[in-house]
Motif scaffolding. Structure first.
Motif, PDB file in Angstrom:
ATOM      1  N   LYS A   2       0.213  -1.330   0.865  1.00  0.00           N
ATOM      2  CA  LYS A   2       0.546   0.530  -0.239  1.00  0.00           C
ATOM      3  C   LYS A   2       1.063   1.676   0.164  1.00  0.00           C
ATOM      4  O   LYS A   2       1.797   1.510   1.242  1.00  0.00           O
ATOM      5  CB  LYS A   2      -0.779  -0.091   1.240  1.00  0.00           C
ATOM      6  CG  LYS A   2      -1.926   0.928   0.898  1.00  0.00           C
ATOM      7  CD  LYS A   2      -2.242   0.824   2.470  1.00  0.00           C
ATOM      8  CE  LYS A   2      -3.696   2.336   2.937  1.00  0.00           C
ATOM      9  NZ  LYS A   2      -4.213   2.984   3.754  1.00  0.00           N
ATOM     10  N   ASP A   4       0.846   4.956   1.257  1.00  0.00           N
ATOM     11  CA  ASP A   4      -0.458   6.481   2.104  1.00  0.00           C
ATOM     12  C   ASP A   4       0.089   7.600   1.049  1.00  0.00           C
ATOM     13  O   ASP A   4      -1.184   8.484   1.163  1.00  0.00           O
ATOM     14  CB  ASP A   4       0.393   5.881   3.575  1.00  0.00           C
ATOM     15  CG  ASP A   4      -0.093   5.203   3.764  1.00  0.00           C
ATOM     16  OD1 ASP A   4      -1.381   4.732   3.797  1.00  0.00           O
ATOM     17  OD2 ASP A   4       0.119   4.219   5.122  1.00  0.00           O
ATOM     18  N   TYR A   5       0.969   8.010   0.669  1.00  0.00           N
ATOM     19  CA  TYR A   5       1.175   9.193   0.040  1.00  0.00           C
ATOM     20  C   TYR A   5       2.691   9.343  -1.281  1.00  0.00           C
ATOM     21  O   TYR A   5       2.429   7.774  -0.825  1.00  0.00           O
ATOM     22  CB  TYR A   5       2.119  10.089   1.022  1.00  0.00           C
ATOM     23  CG  TYR A   5       1.207  10.016   2.547  1.00  0.00           C
ATOM     24  CD1 TYR A   5       0.553  10.613   2.749  1.00  0.00           C
ATOM     25  CD2 TYR A   5       2.344   9.542   3.854  1.00  0.00           C
ATOM     26  CE1 TYR A   5      -0.510  11.138   3.921  1.00  0.00           C
ATOM     27  CE2 TYR A   5       1.251   8.986   4.684  1.00  0.00           C
ATOM     28  CZ  TYR A   5       0.104   9.846   5.161  1.00  0.00           C
ATOM     29  OH  TYR A   5       0.134  10.049   6.270  1.00  0.00           O
ATOM     30  N   ASN A   6       1.599  10.287  -1.999  1.00  0.00           N
ATOM     31  CA  ASN A   6       2.025  10.035  -3.491  1.00  0.00           C
ATOM     32  C   ASN A   6       2.180  11.682  -3.662  1.00  0.00           C
ATOM     33  O   ASN A   6       1.931  12.073  -3.790  1.00  0.00           O
ATOM     34  CB  ASN A   6       2.042   9.257  -4.670  1.00  0.00           C
ATOM     35  CG  ASN A   6       0.269   9.703  -4.873  1.00  0.00           C
ATOM     36  OD1 ASN A   6       0.259  10.151  -5.465  1.00  0.00           O
ATOM     37  ND2 ASN A   6      -0.649   9.554  -4.036  1.00  0.00           N
TER      38      ASN A   6
END
Length: 146
Positions: A2, A4-6
């Protein structure tokens, strides 16, 4: 895994078949709204869009679960069907079989948004061919990825 931030900002350019000026001003907003919906439905976020007669600029924060190719294909296929079904242009509307995707840093998002939204003024001074050549030179893309 997974994510979470991009920070996956991409400036896409989608070009009409043979660079024919299919997109008329009276249909531009409908096409832009439809493309915005396609992008949103992928879990991505559209920051700016402008549909010129023969090309469209789109700035997107891309969902990491979808590649640039997948996203642009969804936009091209969906918008092409919509334009044809709604008869938003004369003739048989088509996009070119390839488009362009340029990465954008978070620091440049505002600048690219302004550039995209300023397309009418920009193209009073610069042709699409000149603009496109400048992009390719700036990004120094002489290799095509297959």
């Amino acid at each position: 895994m997974k994510i979470d931030y991009n920070n996956l900002y991409t400036h896409f350019i989608l070009i009409t078949k043979n660079r024919y000026p299919f997109i008329k001003e009276e249909s531009r907003e409908r096409i832009e709204k439809y493309i915005t919906g396609i992008v949103n439905n992928t879990g991505s976020k559209l920051y700016a869009i402008y549909a010129n007669p023969e090309h469209v600029h789109i700035l997107v924060s891309r969902n990491p679960r979808i590649s640039e190719v997948e996203l642009l294909t969804k936009v091209a296929d969906g918008s092409s069907q919509f334009i044809g079904k709604e008869k938003l242009c004369a003739g048989n509307f088509q996009w070119q079989e390839s488009g362009s995707a340029f990465s954008v840093s978070k620091a440049d998002v505002d600048k690219v948004c302004k550039y995209i939204l300023n397309q009418p003024e920009h193209h009073k001074k610069v042709t699409f061919q000149e603009e496109y050549d400048k992009f390719v030179k700036f990004y120094q893309r002489t290799l095509k990825w297959e």
